[in-house]
Design a protein around this motif. Sequence first.
Motif, PDB file in Angstrom:
ATOM      1  N   ARG A 105      11.018   5.173  -8.118  1.00 16.80           N
ATOM      2  CA  ARG A 105      10.520   3.824  -8.393  1.00 16.80           C
ATOM      3  C   ARG A 105       9.794   3.162  -7.246  1.00 16.80           C
ATOM      4  N   CYS A 106       9.946   3.658  -6.037  1.00 17.90           N
ATOM      5  CA  CYS A 106       9.365   2.949  -4.889  1.00 17.90           C
ATOM      6  C   CYS A 106       8.411   3.821  -4.073  1.00 17.90           C
ATOM      7  N   ALA A 107       8.705   5.143  -4.002  1.00 20.16           N
ATOM      8  CA  ALA A 107       8.048   5.987  -3.004  1.00 20.16           C
ATOM      9  C   ALA A 107       6.551   6.183  -3.252  1.00 20.16           C
ATOM     10  N   ASP A 108       6.121   6.062  -4.483  1.00 17.94           N
ATOM     11  CA  ASP A 108       4.709   6.226  -4.775  1.00 17.94           C
ATOM     12  C   ASP A 108       3.871   5.255  -3.922  1.00 17.94           C
ATOM     13  N   CYS A 109       4.361   4.037  -3.758  1.00 20.52           N
ATOM     14  CA  CYS A 109       3.674   3.056  -2.897  1.00 20.52           C
ATOM     15  C   CYS A 109       4.222   3.090  -1.476  1.00 20.52           C
ATOM     16  N   HIS A 110       5.551   3.246  -1.356  1.00 17.28           N
ATOM     17  CA  HIS A 110       6.190   3.211  -0.032  1.00 17.28           C
ATOM     18  C   HIS A 110       6.278   4.621   0.546  1.00 17.28           C
ATOM     19  N   ARG A 111       5.127   5.149   0.952  1.00 15.18           N
ATOM     20  CA  ARG A 111       5.055   6.462   1.615  1.00 15.18           C
ATOM     21  C   ARG A 111       3.926   6.359   2.628  1.00 15.18           C
ATOM     22  N   ALA A 135       1.961   0.437   0.068  1.00 16.52           N
ATOM     23  CA  ALA A 135       2.862  -0.539   0.684  1.00 16.52           C
ATOM     24  C   ALA A 135       2.870  -0.380   2.211  1.00 16.52           C
ATOM     25  N   PRO A 136       3.277  -1.430   2.920  1.00 18.31           N
ATOM     26  CA  PRO A 136       3.168  -1.421   4.385  1.00 18.31           C
ATOM     27  C   PRO A 136       4.109  -0.445   5.104  1.00 18.31           C
ATOM     28  N   PHE A 137       5.194  -0.004   4.474  1.00 20.15           N
ATOM     29  CA  PHE A 137       6.093   0.945   5.170  1.00 20.15           C
ATOM     30  C   PHE A 137       6.618   1.953   4.161  1.00 20.15           C
ATOM     31  N   GLN A 144      11.009  -9.046  -7.210  1.00 23.10           N
ATOM     32  CA  GLN A 144       9.689  -9.006  -6.583  1.00 23.10           C
ATOM     33  C   GLN A 144       9.217  -7.541  -6.491  1.00 23.10           C
ATOM     34  N   MET A 145      10.150  -6.606  -6.379  1.00 23.58           N
ATOM     35  CA  MET A 145       9.836  -5.178  -6.266  1.00 23.58           C
ATOM     36  C   MET A 145      10.629  -4.406  -7.321  1.00 23.58           C
ATOM     37  N   PRO A 146      10.104  -3.367  -7.955  1.00 25.34           N
ATOM     38  CA  PRO A 146       8.690  -2.982  -7.933  1.00 25.34           C
ATOM     39  C   PRO A 146       7.820  -4.114  -8.479  1.00 25.34           C
ATOM     40  N   VAL A 196      -6.466  -2.556  -0.001  1.00 22.33           N
ATOM     41  CA  VAL A 196      -7.214  -2.850  -1.232  1.00 22.33           C
ATOM     42  C   VAL A 196      -6.244  -3.166  -2.360  1.00 22.33           C
ATOM     43  N   ARG A 197      -6.384  -4.341  -2.954  1.00 26.64           N
ATOM     44  CA  ARG A 197      -5.419  -4.798  -3.967  1.00 26.64           C
ATOM     45  C   ARG A 197      -5.974  -4.789  -5.372  1.00 26.64           C
ATOM     46  N   HIS A 198      -7.253  -4.857  -5.507  1.00 22.10           N
ATOM     47  CA  HIS A 198      -7.795  -4.951  -6.854  1.00 22.10           C
ATOM     48  C   HIS A 198      -9.261  -4.569  -6.821  1.00 22.10           C
ATOM     49  N   ASP A 236      -2.970 -12.529  -5.813  1.00 25.15           N
ATOM     50  CA  ASP A 236      -3.078 -11.313  -4.999  1.00 25.15           C
ATOM     51  C   ASP A 236      -2.205 -10.171  -5.544  1.00 25.15           C
ATOM     52  N   TRP A 237      -1.770 -10.293  -6.792  1.00 22.57           N
ATOM     53  CA  TRP A 237      -1.072  -9.188  -7.436  1.00 22.57           C
ATOM     54  C   TRP A 237      -1.566  -9.038  -8.874  1.00 22.57           C
ATOM     55  N   VAL A 238      -2.858  -9.061  -9.081  1.00 26.61           N
ATOM     56  CA  VAL A 238      -3.369  -8.958 -10.447  1.00 26.61           C
ATOM     57  C   VAL A 238      -3.477  -7.485 -10.827  1.00 26.61           C
TER      58      VAL A 238
HETATM   59  C1  HEC Z   1       3.057  -0.666  -6.828  1.00 22.93           C
HETATM   60  C2  HEC Z   1       3.429  -0.400  -5.457  1.00 22.93           C
HETATM   61  C3  HEC Z   1       4.836  -0.714  -5.002  1.00 22.93           C
HETATM   62  C4  HEC Z   1       6.021  -0.263  -5.551  1.00 22.93           C
HETATM   63  C5  HEC Z   1       6.192   0.644  -6.752  1.00 22.93           C
HETATM   64  C6  HEC Z   1       7.069  -0.826  -4.746  1.00 22.93           C
HETATM   65  N1  HEC Z   1       6.540  -1.586  -3.734  1.00 22.93           N
HETATM   66 FE1  HEC Z   1       7.604  -2.594  -2.321  1.00 22.93          FE
HETATM   67  N2  HEC Z   1       5.850  -3.344  -1.556  1.00 22.93           N
HETATM   68  C7  HEC Z   1       4.588  -3.052  -2.008  1.00 22.93           C
HETATM   69  C8  HEC Z   1       3.623  -3.820  -1.234  1.00 22.93           C
HETATM   70  C9  HEC Z   1       2.116  -3.770  -1.381  1.00 22.93           C
HETATM   71  C10 HEC Z   1       4.354  -4.590  -0.320  1.00 22.93           C
HETATM   72  C11 HEC Z   1       3.810  -5.593   0.727  1.00 22.93           C
HETATM   73  C12 HEC Z   1       4.070  -6.992   0.280  1.00 22.93           C
HETATM   74  C13 HEC Z   1       3.062  -7.484  -0.697  1.00 22.93           C
HETATM   75  O1  HEC Z   1       1.885  -7.165  -0.540  1.00 22.93           O
HETATM   76  O2  HEC Z   1       3.444  -8.199  -1.649  1.00 22.93           O
HETATM   77  C14 HEC Z   1       5.752  -4.276  -0.555  1.00 22.93           C
HETATM   78  C15 HEC Z   1       6.801  -4.842   0.159  1.00 22.93           C
HETATM   79  C16 HEC Z   1       8.118  -4.476   0.040  1.00 22.93           C
HETATM   80  C17 HEC Z   1       9.180  -4.971   0.871  1.00 22.93           C
HETATM   81  C18 HEC Z   1       9.035  -5.984   2.001  1.00 22.93           C
HETATM   82  C19 HEC Z   1       9.035  -7.373   1.445  1.00 22.93           C
HETATM   83  C20 HEC Z   1       8.853  -8.431   2.491  1.00 22.93           C
HETATM   84  O3  HEC Z   1       9.088  -9.598   2.138  1.00 22.93           O
HETATM   85  O4  HEC Z   1       8.460  -8.111   3.613  1.00 22.93           O
HETATM   86  C21 HEC Z   1      10.335  -4.345   0.464  1.00 22.93           C
HETATM   87  C22 HEC Z   1      11.700  -4.512   1.063  1.00 22.93           C
HETATM   88  C23 HEC Z   1       9.983  -3.484  -0.643  1.00 22.93           C
HETATM   89  N3  HEC Z   1       8.630  -3.588  -0.871  1.00 22.93           N
HETATM   90  C24 HEC Z   1      10.885  -2.702  -1.341  1.00 22.93           C
HETATM   91  C25 HEC Z   1      10.548  -1.964  -2.478  1.00 22.93           C
HETATM   92  C26 HEC Z   1      11.520  -1.241  -3.268  1.00 22.93           C
HETATM   93  C27 HEC Z   1      12.992  -1.163  -2.949  1.00 22.93           C
HETATM   94  C28 HEC Z   1      10.825  -0.658  -4.289  1.00 22.93           C
HETATM   95  C29 HEC Z   1      11.387   0.181  -5.410  1.00 22.93           C
HETATM   96  C30 HEC Z   1      12.521  -0.321  -6.113  1.00 22.93           C
HETATM   97  C31 HEC Z   1       9.437  -1.026  -4.141  1.00 22.93           C
HETATM   98  N4  HEC Z   1       9.314  -1.827  -3.029  1.00 22.93           N
HETATM   99  C32 HEC Z   1       8.418  -0.592  -4.973  1.00 22.93           C
HETATM  100  C33 HEC Z   1       4.266  -2.176  -3.033  1.00 22.93           C
HETATM  101  C34 HEC Z   1       5.178  -1.545  -3.856  1.00 22.93           C
END
Ligand code: HEC
Length: 403
Positions: free
Chosen positions: A36-42, A47-49, A72-74, A179-181, A339-341
């Motif tokens: 659920r997260c790694a596709d963006c968080h890699r 995602a930033p980290f 807020q996430m995903p 790039v967001r959109h 910024d999340w469209v």
């Molecule tokens: C579609 C891509 C995407 C997915 C899927 C995603 N994230 Fe993120 N995440 C981001 C982006 C981009 C940011 C940077 C903040 C922003 O731009 O809103 C972020 C930021 C965060 C942050 C930091 C928030 C902060 O306030 O600094 C956390 C923690 C996080 N994500 C956790 C997760 C977790 C846990 C999951 C899975 C359950 C997840 N993310 C899934 C794209 C994603």
Amino acid sequence: MKAILLGTMATVAALSMTADRTPTYAEDIAPLVNERCADCHRPSGFAPFSLLGYEDVAKRTELIRRVTINRQMPPTDGWSSFGEVAVHSKLSDAELRMLQDWIRAGTPEGPKDKIPPAPQFEDDWRLGPPDQVVRLERPTAVRLAGNPYWRAYFVSLPDGLLERGLVAFDVKPLSPKAVRHVLIAQDPNAASTLMGFGFSTVGTLNVPGKHLIGTWAPGYRPLRLPPGSKLLLENSPLLVQIQYAPTGKYESGQVEIALYFAKGDEKRVASWSTLGKDDFTIQPEQSIVLEDTLVFGEDVEVVAVHAEARLFADQVNLITKIPGESDRTLLQIYAWKLDWVGAYNFAQPPKLPKGTTLTARIAYDNGRHAPANEEREKPGLVTSGPTLMDEIFKVHVLSVRAQ
Ligand code: HEC
């Protein structure tokens, strides 16, 4: 006994898995985060980290707790009763509870030999090898700091391709984190000759819906028309509007656009229709819902939706009324943020019979506590218009005659 919120079968399975023991990273959290997260968080993700191993996840538990609890996430926030629009759905209540239980238990790692291997991500095009990849000519680097902002570019296509029509496209930014959109349209006025290589916009190109091609956003599906259908292209360059988000580092503004052309037997022509209103005001302290409807004159498949609204909008709803049936949600965007469209492209285009009424509603909040008014002393009058402090009510729907 635990209070159980029954959801899908997957929810039930996840619950029974952890009901009698403390969740561990190896057995419960790694599979969840990988999926659920790694596709963006890699490392080369959006995602930033990265969240690809125990250390990465365990050192951010406080943040993770917060952003998952408030949903807020995903982040991808489009939902349809007709099936998938976004690639990453929200966490279920059971998944959320498991994550919270794990954090409360002190983030146990569990048996190392049970940690699943990190998922492999293909950086190939998701729709297969494209017919043509086009790039921006001389894109400027992304600003180092500040709010997200937009720039538009003209991209000309090689001769001989326009006549074929388009069946799909996908986008790959060179700097995925910046790039967001991306919105792609056509420029029938050939304004490109006047505009040079790129220009700033306020996030809306004001092109009539019929000149739209489609949109792309990270975490959503690429646009693909149903088999046997195509979008016609005019004899004009593509107009590509990009929303950039400064990351604090040097990032290239370049994007690659993969185009897939019709092969010749595509008989159905898809087209965008626009719902919305042009002349409206939102008084200070007022919340309003604007509404517009259209009735489909033939059986259609709905391929995609692109909504346009600005800072005061907070919910977008598209409701279908199929003759003789009850109302259904074609698309709900529960927390509109500029910024999340998303790019709301259906995995399986919903089929709607002739006579179906489609109602588009956008709710706007101009109250004292509305996020758009946060930095103002008190709310002011908001009018419809093109600038960032105006509002827009437009919903574009891409459909094609059903087979
Ligand atoms: C579609 C891509 C995407 C997915 C899927 C995603 N994230 Fe993120 N995440 C981001 C982006 C981009 C940011 C940077 C903040 C922003 O731009 O809103 C972020 C930021 C965060 C942050 C930091 C928030 C902060 O306030 O600094 C956390 C923690 C996080 N994500 C956790 C997760 C977790 C846990 C999951 C899975 C359950 C997840 N993310 C899934 C794209 C994603």
